[in-house]
Design a protein around this motif. Structure first.
Motif, PDB file in Angstrom:
ATOM      1  N   SER A  47       0.852  -1.197   0.000  1.00 17.98           N
ATOM      2  CA  SER A  47       0.000   0.000   0.000  1.00 17.98           C
ATOM      3  C   SER A  47       0.884   1.242   0.000  1.00 17.98           C
ATOM      4  CB  SER A  47      -0.937   0.020   1.216  1.00 17.98           C
ATOM      5  OG  SER A  47      -0.183   0.096   2.409  1.00 17.98           O
ATOM      6  N   ASP A  49       1.922   4.944   1.452  1.00 15.39           N
ATOM      7  CA  ASP A  49       1.874   5.610   2.758  1.00 15.39           C
ATOM      8  C   ASP A  49       2.365   7.049   2.613  1.00 15.39           C
ATOM      9  OD1 ASP A  49       4.762   5.688   3.029  1.00 15.39           O
ATOM     10  OD2 ASP A  49       4.698   3.631   3.748  1.00 15.39           O
ATOM     11  N   HIS A  74     -17.616   6.772   4.791  1.00 14.67           N
ATOM     12  CA  HIS A  74     -17.344   5.498   5.437  1.00 14.67           C
ATOM     13  C   HIS A  74     -18.620   4.660   5.450  1.00 14.67           C
ATOM     14  CE1 HIS A  74     -18.824   8.317   8.432  1.00 14.67           C
ATOM     15  NE2 HIS A  74     -19.368   7.287   9.027  1.00 14.67           N
ATOM     16  N   GLU A  79     -16.869   1.452   1.736  1.00 12.01           N
ATOM     17  CA  GLU A  79     -15.615   0.754   2.029  1.00 12.01           C
ATOM     18  C   GLU A  79     -15.449  -0.561   1.284  1.00 12.01           C
ATOM     19  OE1 GLU A  79     -14.886   0.576   6.290  1.00 12.01           O
ATOM     20  OE2 GLU A  79     -16.039   2.430   6.523  1.00 12.01           O
ATOM     21  N   ARG A  85     -11.912  -2.917   0.522  1.00 11.13           N
ATOM     22  CA  ARG A  85     -11.235  -2.181   1.598  1.00 11.13           C
ATOM     23  C   ARG A  85      -9.811  -1.728   1.248  1.00 11.13           C
ATOM     24  NH1 ARG A  85     -14.874  -1.998   5.561  1.00 11.13           N
ATOM     25  NH2 ARG A  85     -16.239  -3.787   5.874  1.00 11.13           N
ATOM     26  N   PRO A  86      -9.028  -2.509   0.511  1.00 10.07           N
ATOM     27  CA  PRO A  86      -7.696  -1.987   0.150  1.00 10.07           C
ATOM     28  C   PRO A  86      -7.788  -0.690  -0.660  1.00 10.07           C
ATOM     29  CG  PRO A  86      -7.756  -4.352  -0.174  1.00 10.07           C
ATOM     30  CD  PRO A  86      -9.175  -3.917   0.116  1.00 10.07           C
ATOM     31  N   TYR A  88     -10.309   1.469  -0.570  1.00 12.80           N
ATOM     32  CA  TYR A  88     -10.803   2.483   0.369  1.00 12.80           C
ATOM     33  C   TYR A  88      -9.658   3.021   1.235  1.00 12.80           C
ATOM     34  CZ  TYR A  88     -13.300   4.571   4.283  1.00 12.80           C
ATOM     35  OH  TYR A  88     -13.727   5.434   5.251  1.00 12.80           O
ATOM     36  N   ARG A  89      -8.823   2.129   1.768  1.00 10.99           N
ATOM     37  CA  ARG A  89      -7.701   2.574   2.612  1.00 10.99           C
ATOM     38  C   ARG A  89      -6.734   3.450   1.813  1.00 10.99           C
ATOM     39  NH1 ARG A  89      -8.404  -2.622   4.665  1.00 10.99           N
ATOM     40  NH2 ARG A  89      -6.778  -3.487   3.321  1.00 10.99           N
ATOM     41  N   MET A  90      -6.477   3.082   0.568  1.00 10.67           N
ATOM     42  CA  MET A  90      -5.594   3.886  -0.286  1.00 10.67           C
ATOM     43  C   MET A  90      -6.187   5.285  -0.495  1.00 10.67           C
ATOM     44  SD  MET A  90      -4.723   3.383  -4.314  1.00 10.67           S
ATOM     45  CE  MET A  90      -6.480   3.285  -4.602  1.00 10.67           C
ATOM     46  N   LYS A  92      -8.371   6.911   1.340  1.00  8.84           N
ATOM     47  CA  LYS A  92      -8.346   7.694   2.582  1.00  8.84           C
ATOM     48  C   LYS A  92      -6.923   8.140   2.925  1.00  8.84           C
ATOM     49  CE  LYS A  92     -11.346   8.799   4.601  1.00  8.84           C
ATOM     50  NZ  LYS A  92     -12.135  10.040   4.409  1.00  8.84           N
ATOM     51  N   THR A  93      -5.921   7.328   2.603  1.00  7.35           N
ATOM     52  CA  THR A  93      -4.531   7.746   2.810  1.00  7.35           C
ATOM     53  C   THR A  93      -4.224   8.972   1.968  1.00  7.35           C
ATOM     54  OG1 THR A  93      -3.789   5.506   3.352  1.00  7.35           O
ATOM     55  CG2 THR A  93      -2.108   7.040   2.547  1.00  7.35           C
ATOM     56  N   HIS A  96      -6.202  12.042   3.382  1.00 10.44           N
ATOM     57  CA  HIS A  96      -5.578  12.548   4.610  1.00 10.44           C
ATOM     58  C   HIS A  96      -4.253  13.243   4.311  1.00 10.44           C
ATOM     59  CE1 HIS A  96      -8.040   9.481   7.076  1.00 10.44           C
ATOM     60  NE2 HIS A  96      -8.641  10.647   7.056  1.00 10.44           N
TER      61      HIS A  96
END
Length: 160
Positions: A47, A49, A74, A79, A85-86, A88-90, A92-93, A96
């Motif tokens: 992923s 970061d 969310h 998500e 989810r992977p 979604y996490r990307m 949101k990273t 942010h």
């Protein structure tokens, strides 16, 4: 957008995107593929970061999200959609990263609120305002369909 940004290619600008195809190709900008298909570091790490993004300090952060300002970002319908989810996490990273570093939300184009392309522009370089204006003034089509810019449609926080 790629063609509109091509005139800045000689400046060595970079962008990070979830879909490293047309935008990097037509803009000729250095690109970070946040999904990792074209980036061995991200592919091996699993992923993207914020520390890796800091190496590039991209002028533009763009991502494909399943939410927009003013609607929940969310929950299962957001998500677990599409690549799950992977993805979604990307997303949101990236969001942010841009928001914590003071990037300007130039636009959030979509055919509807739950399928959008966000465009953040770093605020601390000479061409920033000009690039924000170019993004905001686009006649943005998605698969040939007209879109709306949802960036200015966030609901105000409730007052107590």
């Amino acid at each position: 957008l790629g063609l509109a940004l091509r005139g800045y290619a000689h400046r060595g600008f970079s962008l990070v995107t979830t879909e490293a195809g047309l935008l990097p190709f037509y803009s000729e900008w250095r690109a970070v593929d946040a999904w990792g298909l074209n980036d061995s570091h991200i592919a091996h790490a699993g992923s993207v970061d914020e520390a890796y993004l800091d190496r590039y300090q991209p002028e533009i952060v763009t991502f494909h999200a399943y939410f927009s300002p003013g609607v929940p970002d969310h929950g299962p319908s957001v998500e677990t959609r599409s690549l799950g989810r992977p993805w979604y996490r990307m997303v949101k990273t990236l969001q942010h990263y841009a928001e914590r570093r003071g990037y300007v939300l130039a636009a959030c184009y979509g055919r509807h609120r739950r399928d959008t392309h966000y465009y953040y522009v770093r605020a601390d370089f000479a061409q920033s305002a000009e690039i924000v204006a170019r993004i905001r003034n686009l006649h943005y089509l998605w698969d040939g369909e007209r879109t709306r810019d949802f960036a200015g449609e966030a609901k105000p926080a409730p007052t107590e």
